[in-house]
Write an enzyme that holds these catalytic residues in place. Structure first.
Site, PDB file in Angstrom:
ATOM      1  N   ARG A   1      -2.429  -1.709  -3.643  1.00  0.00           N
ATOM      2  CA  ARG A   1      -3.415  -0.637  -3.714  1.00  0.00           C
ATOM      3  C   ARG A   1      -2.942   0.318  -4.811  1.00  0.00           C
ATOM      4  O   ARG A   1      -1.789   0.735  -4.813  1.00  0.00           O
ATOM      5  CB  ARG A   1      -3.481   0.110  -2.387  1.00  0.00           C
ATOM      6  CG  ARG A   1      -4.285   1.369  -2.502  1.00  0.00           C
ATOM      7  CD  ARG A   1      -4.197   2.200  -1.247  1.00  0.00           C
ATOM      8  NE  ARG A   1      -4.885   3.440  -1.443  1.00  0.00           N
ATOM      9  CZ  ARG A   1      -4.434   4.605  -0.995  1.00  0.00           C
ATOM     10  NH1 ARG A   1      -3.316   4.679  -0.305  1.00  0.00           N
ATOM     11  NH2 ARG A   1      -5.121   5.699  -1.211  1.00  0.00           N
TER      12      ARG A   1
ATOM     13  N   GLU B   1     -13.679   6.503  13.183  1.00  0.00           N
ATOM     14  CA  GLU B   1     -13.601   5.388  14.141  1.00  0.00           C
ATOM     15  C   GLU B   1     -13.339   5.868  15.562  1.00  0.00           C
ATOM     16  O   GLU B   1     -13.699   5.189  16.521  1.00  0.00           O
ATOM     17  CB  GLU B   1     -12.469   4.425  13.731  1.00  0.00           C
ATOM     18  CG  GLU B   1     -12.787   3.641  12.479  1.00  0.00           C
ATOM     19  CD  GLU B   1     -11.575   2.893  11.930  1.00  0.00           C
ATOM     20  OE1 GLU B   1     -10.757   2.400  12.721  1.00  0.00           O
ATOM     21  OE2 GLU B   1     -11.452   2.812  10.697  1.00  0.00           O
TER      22      GLU B   1
ATOM     23  N   HIS C   1     -10.939   6.326  -2.255  1.00  0.00           N
ATOM     24  CA  HIS C   1     -11.221   5.533  -1.045  1.00  0.00           C
ATOM     25  C   HIS C   1     -12.190   4.385  -1.342  1.00  0.00           C
ATOM     26  O   HIS C   1     -12.868   3.886  -0.440  1.00  0.00           O
ATOM     27  CB  HIS C   1     -11.853   6.381   0.083  1.00  0.00           C
ATOM     28  CG  HIS C   1     -10.984   7.446   0.647  1.00  0.00           C
ATOM     29  ND1 HIS C   1     -11.467   8.714   0.945  1.00  0.00           N
ATOM     30  CD2 HIS C   1      -9.685   7.441   0.989  1.00  0.00           C
ATOM     31  CE1 HIS C   1     -10.479   9.446   1.439  1.00  0.00           C
ATOM     32  NE2 HIS C   1      -9.390   8.703   1.475  1.00  0.00           N
TER      33      HIS C   1
ATOM     34  N   GLY D   1      -9.648   7.183  10.635  1.00  0.00           N
ATOM     35  CA  GLY D   1      -9.135   7.759  11.889  1.00  0.00           C
ATOM     36  C   GLY D   1     -10.150   8.573  12.694  1.00  0.00           C
ATOM     37  O   GLY D   1     -10.360   8.311  13.882  1.00  0.00           O
TER      38      GLY D   1
ATOM     39  N   GLU E   1      -8.462  -1.723   4.656  1.00  0.00           N
ATOM     40  CA  GLU E   1      -8.139  -1.696   3.222  1.00  0.00           C
ATOM     41  C   GLU E   1      -7.173  -2.823   2.847  1.00  0.00           C
ATOM     42  O   GLU E   1      -7.355  -3.474   1.820  1.00  0.00           O
ATOM     43  CB  GLU E   1      -7.527  -0.344   2.848  1.00  0.00           C
ATOM     44  CG  GLU E   1      -8.581   0.741   2.727  1.00  0.00           C
ATOM     45  CD  GLU E   1      -7.977   2.122   2.616  1.00  0.00           C
ATOM     46  OE1 GLU E   1      -7.185   2.504   3.503  1.00  0.00           O
ATOM     47  OE2 GLU E   1      -8.301   2.834   1.662  1.00  0.00           O
TER      48      GLU E   1
ATOM     49  N   ARG F   1      -6.773  19.828   3.427  1.00  0.00           N
ATOM     50  CA  ARG F   1      -7.364  20.138   2.109  1.00  0.00           C
ATOM     51  C   ARG F   1      -8.652  20.924   2.287  1.00  0.00           C
ATOM     52  O   ARG F   1      -9.431  20.636   3.204  1.00  0.00           O
ATOM     53  CB  ARG F   1      -7.690  18.849   1.355  1.00  0.00           C
ATOM     54  CG  ARG F   1      -6.471  18.111   0.878  1.00  0.00           C
ATOM     55  CD  ARG F   1      -6.853  16.843   0.135  1.00  0.00           C
ATOM     56  NE  ARG F   1      -5.986  15.762   0.559  1.00  0.00           N
ATOM     57  CZ  ARG F   1      -6.263  14.481   0.407  1.00  0.00           C
ATOM     58  NH1 ARG F   1      -7.383  14.093  -0.163  1.00  0.00           N
ATOM     59  NH2 ARG F   1      -5.425  13.566   0.835  1.00  0.00           N
TER      60      ARG F   1
ATOM     61  N   ASN G   1       0.868  -1.174   0.000  1.00  0.00           N
ATOM     62  CA  ASN G   1       0.000   0.000   0.000  1.00  0.00           C
ATOM     63  C   ASN G   1       0.908   1.229   0.000  1.00  0.00           C
ATOM     64  O   ASN G   1       1.414   1.640   1.033  1.00  0.00           O
ATOM     65  CB  ASN G   1      -0.880  -0.069   1.258  1.00  0.00           C
ATOM     66  CG  ASN G   1      -1.924   1.033   1.302  1.00  0.00           C
ATOM     67  OD1 ASN G   1      -1.790   2.058   0.648  1.00  0.00           O
ATOM     68  ND2 ASN G   1      -2.958   0.810   2.099  1.00  0.00           N
TER      69      ASN G   1
HETATM   70  P1  ADP Z   1      -5.139   8.812   6.628  1.00  0.00           P
HETATM   71  O1  ADP Z   1      -6.130   9.475   5.712  1.00  0.00           O
HETATM   72  O2  ADP Z   1      -3.803   9.482   6.615  1.00  0.00           O
HETATM   73  O3  ADP Z   1      -5.075   7.296   6.500  1.00  0.00           O
HETATM   74  P2  ADP Z   1      -6.327   8.268   9.242  1.00  0.00           P
HETATM   75  O4  ADP Z   1      -7.455   7.427   8.783  1.00  0.00           O
HETATM   76  O5  ADP Z   1      -5.241   7.632  10.015  1.00  0.00           O
HETATM   77  O6  ADP Z   1      -5.713   9.144   8.070  1.00  0.00           O
HETATM   78  O7  ADP Z   1      -6.962   9.449  10.134  1.00  0.00           O
HETATM   79  C1  ADP Z   1      -6.200  10.473  10.681  1.00  0.00           C
HETATM   80  C2  ADP Z   1      -7.121  11.391  11.447  1.00  0.00           C
HETATM   81  O8  ADP Z   1      -7.748  10.632  12.491  1.00  0.00           O
HETATM   82  C3  ADP Z   1      -6.420  12.568  12.115  1.00  0.00           C
HETATM   83  O9  ADP Z   1      -7.184  13.758  11.947  1.00  0.00           O
HETATM   84  C4  ADP Z   1      -6.446  12.171  13.585  1.00  0.00           C
HETATM   85  O10 ADP Z   1      -6.512  13.279  14.433  1.00  0.00           O
HETATM   86  C5  ADP Z   1      -7.744  11.412  13.665  1.00  0.00           C
HETATM   87  N1  ADP Z   1      -7.788  10.619  14.888  1.00  0.00           N
HETATM   88  C6  ADP Z   1      -7.054   9.536  15.214  1.00  0.00           C
HETATM   89  N2  ADP Z   1      -7.348   9.138  16.476  1.00  0.00           N
HETATM   90  C7  ADP Z   1      -8.275  10.005  16.957  1.00  0.00           C
HETATM   91  C8  ADP Z   1      -8.980  10.146  18.182  1.00  0.00           C
HETATM   92  N3  ADP Z   1      -8.784   9.303  19.184  1.00  0.00           N
HETATM   93  N4  ADP Z   1      -9.870  11.158  18.278  1.00  0.00           N
HETATM   94  C9  ADP Z   1     -10.079  12.012  17.272  1.00  0.00           C
HETATM   95  N5  ADP Z   1      -9.455  11.942  16.088  1.00  0.00           N
HETATM   96  C10 ADP Z   1      -8.565  10.950  15.934  1.00  0.00           C
END
Ligand code: ADP
Length: 401
Positions: free
Chosen positions: A96, A338, A184, A335, A388, A245, A7
């Protein structure tokens, strides 16, 4: 069957190895996982490997990416993280691939023409498709003629009808490829399938909005298991307000910035992709955790950034519901989706006219692959851990010769 997944991002290369006897319904743990981060130091990448309960960190000596991928693969067969006797044990490799253009509506075995197409699409994904080609070629070098599969981020959205996938600009531009592709897709597809499975309902019967909220963020409208609308478009810049963005803005702003402030393609790219979104408004960070922390401390600009994020998120959820002409399931993933109970709570407010009711206690209790709507809610609200890499491995399982 041993399935290797690659990936590649613009500044990272993640990889993992699954060892499967049967195809499980829940995502299993990979037996080996590795990642190269090229952002830590401009002169070298940092390789992290996890296997057999061990975590190793290795500083790579250069930015040479093919050599770095070869070094990463080496940790499968040598040293403390060795999990394979030799590379021949790997049955198939899944990649990916961010952009598959209009050509691919499903995962595909990689052949010379498929590689050509990925190359041809570089202008549409300049920071991603070259990294995918590097990964494919590194595997050819190290593993020889093992079967390789491309799983495209755009593929799931190929079912979006023209009224949503075209832009209202002169039609000939759409024939030249200026159209909405959506991204995505692997995550949207996986989450819609997983949500239906957890609810015990046929996917074909459901209207779902999937909210993939990570650093990059997009929504999809999934009807009967097919994507019929999404918020990202020609590039991953369209749609929601994101970490750094802007998401959708009046295109007239670009013309104005060019005319009055001498912006050019590079400076516009940087402004809209790297300096906008949560970061641009708050002046603090593009990371949602930093925004909610600052907001709790009374920072007004963080509060404004958060409120704009929710306003735009709800607006586009509404747009997806309009495409679906109804809603059975609202899914949160990635992120923010979840992990942020606050974002889920605020995004779920105001839909009581649809009969959507969030169970606040369930929402706050770190749900994972769970329904967090009240029992009487007419719309189910799910938190799904996106997977993914696992979805890519599953495609490999199905395509394996
Ligand atoms: P990417 O698009 O880079 O794969 P992720 O799916 O890892 O990103 O998401 C990153 C985002 O998730 C960031 O904005 C981060 O702050 C948020 N995030 C991760 N853990 C938490 C949390 N416990 N509470 C709120 N936001 C979170």
């Amino acid at each position: 069957m041993k399935i290797l997944v690659l990936n590649a991002g613009s500044s990272s290369q993640k990889s993992c190895l699954y060892d499967l006897d049967i195809l499980p319904s829940h995502p299993p743990q990979p037996i080996w996982a590795a990642g190269i981060d090229w952002t830590v130091n401009p002169d070298y990448g940092v390789l992290t490997v996890k296997a057999k309960g061990i975590k190793q960190e290795i500083n790579l000596s250069s930015q040479d990416r093919p050599a770095a991928i070869a070094r990463m693969l080496d940790t499968l067969v040598t040293g403390e993280t060795k999990v394979l006797a030799n590379f021949a044990d790997i049955s198939i490799v899944g990649h990916r691939v961010v952009h598959g253009g209009t050509e691919y509506s499903q995962a595909t075995m990689i052949t010379p023409p498929v590689k050509e197409t990925i190359k041809k699409l570089i202008p549409l994904a300049p920071s991603h498709n070259p990294a995918h080609l590097e990964g494919i070629e590194a595997i050819e070098q190290v593993l020889g003629d093992v079967p390789q599969v491309a799983v495209f981020d755009t593929a799931f959205h190929r079912s979006i009808p023209p009224e949503s996938s075209l832009y209202p600009i002169p039609y000939q531009w759409s024939e030249l490829g200026i159209r909405r592709y959506g991204f995505h897709g692997t995550s949207h597809q996986y989450c819609s399938q997983r949500a239906a499975e957890l609810l015990g309902k046929p996917l074909e019967s459901l209207k779902m909005v999937i909210c993939h909220l990570g650093n990059g963020a997009s929504l999809s409208a999934v009807k009967g298991g097919k994507s019929i609308d999404t918020t990202m478009g020609f590039t991953p810049l369209e749609g929601l307000m994101m970490g750094t963005r802007s998401g959708s803005i009046d295109p007239g702003i670009l013309i104005y910035l060019e005319r009055e402030y001498q912006y050019n393609p590079d400076s516009l790219n940087s402004l809209l992709n790297k300096e906008s979104g949560l970061k641009g408004i708050s002046g603090i960070s593009g990371d949602m955790r930093a925004i909610t922390t600052a907001m709790a401390e009374g920072n007004e600009r963080a509060k404004l950034a958060f409120e704009m994020y929710i306003h735009r998120l709800k607006g586009l959820i509404g747009s997806m519901i309009a495409s679906l002409e109804g809603l059975d399931v609202l899914v949160f993933t990635a992120g923010i989706g979840e992990n942020s109970a606050l974002v889920r709570e605020k995004a779920s407010q105001g839909w009581s006219f649809l009969g959507l009711e969030l169970d606040l206690a369930k929402n706050a209790a770190r749900p994972r692959d769970e329904d967090i709507a009240t029992e009487t809610s007419k719309v189910r609200v799910m938190v799904i851990a996106t997977a993914e890499d696992w979805a890519i491995a599953r495609e490999c399982w199905h395509l394996s010769p």
